[in-house]
Each structure stands twice: as structure tokens, then as C-alpha cells.
Design a protein around this motif. Structure first.
Motif, PDB file in Angstrom:
ATOM      1  N   ARG A  20       0.839  -1.208   0.000  1.00  0.00           N
ATOM      2  CA  ARG A  20       0.000   0.000   0.000  1.00  0.00           C
ATOM      3  C   ARG A  20       0.870   1.252   0.000  1.00  0.00           C
ATOM      4  O   ARG A  20       0.562   2.232  -0.680  1.00  0.00           O
ATOM      5  CB  ARG A  20      -0.936  -0.007   1.205  1.00  0.00           C
ATOM      6  CG  ARG A  20      -2.065  -1.032   1.053  1.00  0.00           C
ATOM      7  CD  ARG A  20      -2.947  -1.132   2.266  1.00  0.00           C
ATOM      8  NE  ARG A  20      -3.693   0.113   2.429  1.00  0.00           N
ATOM      9  CZ  ARG A  20      -4.054   0.597   3.597  1.00  0.00           C
ATOM     10  NH1 ARG A  20      -3.747  -0.038   4.704  1.00  0.00           N
ATOM     11  NH2 ARG A  20      -4.737   1.708   3.673  1.00  0.00           N
ATOM     12  N   ALA A  21       1.969   1.230   0.758  1.00  0.00           N
ATOM     13  CA  ALA A  21       2.876   2.378   0.794  1.00  0.00           C
ATOM     14  C   ALA A  21       3.507   2.589  -0.584  1.00  0.00           C
ATOM     15  O   ALA A  21       3.618   3.728  -1.054  1.00  0.00           O
ATOM     16  CB  ALA A  21       3.963   2.162   1.852  1.00  0.00           C
ATOM     17  N   GLN A  22       3.888   1.504  -1.240  1.00  0.00           N
ATOM     18  CA  GLN A  22       4.472   1.590  -2.583  1.00  0.00           C
ATOM     19  C   GLN A  22       3.455   2.160  -3.570  1.00  0.00           C
ATOM     20  O   GLN A  22       3.786   3.028  -4.375  1.00  0.00           O
ATOM     21  CB  GLN A  22       4.950   0.207  -3.046  1.00  0.00           C
ATOM     22  CG  GLN A  22       5.472   0.156  -4.466  1.00  0.00           C
ATOM     23  CD  GLN A  22       6.753   0.934  -4.666  1.00  0.00           C
ATOM     24  OE1 GLN A  22       7.424   1.335  -3.732  1.00  0.00           O
ATOM     25  NE2 GLN A  22       7.105   1.182  -5.911  1.00  0.00           N
ATOM     26  N   ARG A  23       2.205   1.695  -3.506  1.00  0.00           N
ATOM     27  CA  ARG A  23       1.160   2.226  -4.390  1.00  0.00           C
ATOM     28  C   ARG A  23       0.949   3.720  -4.125  1.00  0.00           C
ATOM     29  O   ARG A  23       0.757   4.497  -5.053  1.00  0.00           O
ATOM     30  CB  ARG A  23      -0.160   1.463  -4.213  1.00  0.00           C
ATOM     31  CG  ARG A  23      -0.181   0.121  -4.927  1.00  0.00           C
ATOM     32  CD  ARG A  23      -1.578  -0.465  -5.019  1.00  0.00           C
ATOM     33  NE  ARG A  23      -2.292  -0.576  -3.776  1.00  0.00           N
ATOM     34  CZ  ARG A  23      -2.223  -1.605  -2.939  1.00  0.00           C
ATOM     35  NH1 ARG A  23      -1.446  -2.634  -3.219  1.00  0.00           N
ATOM     36  NH2 ARG A  23      -2.928  -1.630  -1.826  1.00  0.00           N
ATOM     37  N   GLY A  24       1.011   4.116  -2.860  1.00  0.00           N
ATOM     38  CA  GLY A  24       0.866   5.528  -2.505  1.00  0.00           C
ATOM     39  C   GLY A  24       1.974   6.375  -3.100  1.00  0.00           C
ATOM     40  O   GLY A  24       1.732   7.478  -3.605  1.00  0.00           O
ATOM     41  N   ARG A  25       3.212   5.865  -3.052  1.00  0.00           N
ATOM     42  CA  ARG A  25       4.345   6.590  -3.633  1.00  0.00           C
ATOM     43  C   ARG A  25       4.167   6.726  -5.149  1.00  0.00           C
ATOM     44  O   ARG A  25       4.399   7.788  -5.719  1.00  0.00           O
ATOM     45  CB  ARG A  25       5.666   5.890  -3.315  1.00  0.00           C
ATOM     46  CG  ARG A  25       6.150   6.144  -1.886  1.00  0.00           C
ATOM     47  CD  ARG A  25       7.570   5.666  -1.669  1.00  0.00           C
ATOM     48  NE  ARG A  25       7.732   4.228  -1.806  1.00  0.00           N
ATOM     49  CZ  ARG A  25       7.465   3.340  -0.847  1.00  0.00           C
ATOM     50  NH1 ARG A  25       7.034   3.733   0.322  1.00  0.00           N
ATOM     51  NH2 ARG A  25       7.650   2.052  -1.062  1.00  0.00           N
ATOM     52  N   LEU A  26       3.736   5.647  -5.791  1.00  0.00           N
ATOM     53  CA  LEU A  26       3.532   5.697  -7.241  1.00  0.00           C
ATOM     54  C   LEU A  26       2.435   6.693  -7.609  1.00  0.00           C
ATOM     55  O   LEU A  26       2.573   7.447  -8.577  1.00  0.00           O
ATOM     56  CB  LEU A  26       3.192   4.305  -7.795  1.00  0.00           C
ATOM     57  CG  LEU A  26       4.337   3.295  -7.794  1.00  0.00           C
ATOM     58  CD1 LEU A  26       3.835   1.930  -8.260  1.00  0.00           C
ATOM     59  CD2 LEU A  26       5.503   3.760  -8.637  1.00  0.00           C
ATOM     60  N   GLU A  27       1.355   6.719  -6.830  1.00  0.00           N
ATOM     61  CA  GLU A  27       0.282   7.695  -7.083  1.00  0.00           C
ATOM     62  C   GLU A  27       0.800   9.115  -6.921  1.00  0.00           C
ATOM     63  O   GLU A  27       0.452  10.006  -7.697  1.00  0.00           O
ATOM     64  CB  GLU A  27      -0.901   7.435  -6.144  1.00  0.00           C
ATOM     65  CG  GLU A  27      -1.704   6.209  -6.498  1.00  0.00           C
ATOM     66  CD  GLU A  27      -2.776   5.878  -5.478  1.00  0.00           C
ATOM     67  OE1 GLU A  27      -3.222   6.794  -4.749  1.00  0.00           O
ATOM     68  OE2 GLU A  27      -3.162   4.701  -5.404  1.00  0.00           O
ATOM     69  N   SER A  28       1.645   9.324  -5.922  1.00  0.00           N
ATOM     70  CA  SER A  28       2.236  10.641  -5.699  1.00  0.00           C
ATOM     71  C   SER A  28       3.119  11.040  -6.888  1.00  0.00           C
ATOM     72  O   SER A  28       3.037  12.168  -7.383  1.00  0.00           O
ATOM     73  CB  SER A  28       3.056  10.622  -4.408  1.00  0.00           C
ATOM     74  OG  SER A  28       3.734  11.834  -4.232  1.00  0.00           O
ATOM     75  N   PHE A  29       3.949  10.103  -7.370  1.00  0.00           N
ATOM     76  CA  PHE A  29       4.799  10.384  -8.529  1.00  0.00           C
ATOM     77  C   PHE A  29       3.943  10.728  -9.749  1.00  0.00           C
ATOM     78  O   PHE A  29       4.251  11.666 -10.478  1.00  0.00           O
ATOM     79  CB  PHE A  29       5.689   9.184  -8.873  1.00  0.00           C
ATOM     80  CG  PHE A  29       6.710   8.822  -7.831  1.00  0.00           C
ATOM     81  CD1 PHE A  29       7.227   9.775  -6.961  1.00  0.00           C
ATOM     82  CD2 PHE A  29       7.164   7.517  -7.716  1.00  0.00           C
ATOM     83  CE1 PHE A  29       8.174   9.433  -6.005  1.00  0.00           C
ATOM     84  CE2 PHE A  29       8.114   7.166  -6.765  1.00  0.00           C
ATOM     85  CZ  PHE A  29       8.619   8.124  -5.913  1.00  0.00           C
TER      86      PHE A  29
END
Length: 169
Positions: free
Chosen positions: A88-97
């Protein structure tokens, strides 16, 4: 199954291989088709290699054979929750990028694409028909909007977003 489970909350699904009316692996397939990303742990008294392989290949977090201790079960659940949190944290970072990338103007996006492919300012200026000074200004804006401090960070973001092939192009 009327709706997919809520993936926004921490959790995991504990499934038996044998469920009346629907097998655990079949339910796993339906959950995946519905878009669920909740980790699945199988618990069974009837383990066989083909079923185990099918479940693991489909993404099962763990496959436990009864009898197991409560500590083993708790450990498996904790691992599943930890992996879910990391995903979930990785998906959040990708959404932010992706959000940062969406703020770039068309020209900044062109400069971004060329920078992460290793082009220097002079090459970018020639390719885009502009001056090095203008490229430097766009490059600065790209770095600001993408919230990075180095070219390496920018390239890393492009790789994570799947914008570069395996050769970095």
C-alpha cells in the motif's frame, strides 16, 4: 460474493481449500477478478501439491497445513499484514509520482523524458529546437515539480512508473 472486500483497511483473508459449494482456490480467483489485493492465507487439512502450487502461483501469501499452532498462524497473518502495508505504501508513492508528473507542462514533460534517458542539456536543446538556457530553466522546473534533488532520483521515478525500458531508454 456481492462485492470485493475493502482493501483500504489492513486485513487478510484466511481461506480453507475445501469450502462447501466453492473451493478456496476458486474463491481466490473470484477475489482477484473483483480487484481485491488483500493477502490470502490458505489453511487446510487436505494439502496436495497441485492445489498448493495453484494457490501460490495465483498470489496466495501462505499455504498452511493443519494442525498448526496459534503462533504459526499469527506469524503468517503478521507477515501478510506487513507485506500488505508495504504494498500500500508503494502504491501511494507511485500515485504521488503520477500526480507530480501530471503537473508538468507539455514542454517540461518532453525535457523530463529526455533527461531520464541520459540526454545532456545541449542534446535536449538541439532535439527540441531551443536554447540550452531554456532547457536549464525547464529542467529546474521539472526537478521542483517532481520534488527531487538529483538526476538519480528522477531516473528512479521514471523506472518505477515504467517509463523506461530495461536498457534505461
Amino acid at each position: 460474493m456481492d462485492a470485493a472486500p475493502d482493501d483500504e483497511q489492513p486485513g487478510c483473508i484466511l481461506l480453507d481449500v475445501r469450502i462447501p459449494g466453492l473451493s478456496g482456490p476458486d474463491l481466490q480467483s473470484r477475489l482477484i477478478e473483483s480487484g481485491s489485493t488483500l493477502p490470502i492465507i490458505f489453511l487446510t487439512g487436505h494439502a496436495d501439491t497441485p492445489t498448493t502450487v495453484r494457490a501460490i502461483k495465483a498470489g496466495a501469501e501462505d499455504f498452511l497445513t493443519k494442525p498448526i499452532s496459534s503462533e504459526q498462524l499469527i506469524d503468517a497473518i503478521e507477515r501478510a499484514l506487513a507485506r500488505q502495508h508495504a504494498a500500500r505504501a508503494q502504491r501511494g508513492r507511485l500515485e504521488s509520482f503520477r500526480g507530480h508528473l501530471a503537473t508538468l507542462t507539455q514542454r517540461e514533460r518532453q525535457v523530463f523524458d529526455l533527461i531520464v534517458r541520459g540526454r545532456i542539456n545541449k542534446q535536449i536543446a538541439h532535439e527540441l529546437g531551443t536554447t540550452e538556457r531554456t532547457v536549464k530553466a525547464h529542467r529546474h522546473q521539472v526537478m521542483e515539480k517532481m520534488q527531487v534533488h538529483s538526476l538519480a532520483e528522477l531516473v528512479s521515478i521514471a523506472e518505477r512508473l515504467g517509463m523506461l525500458d530495461t536498457n534505461g531508454r
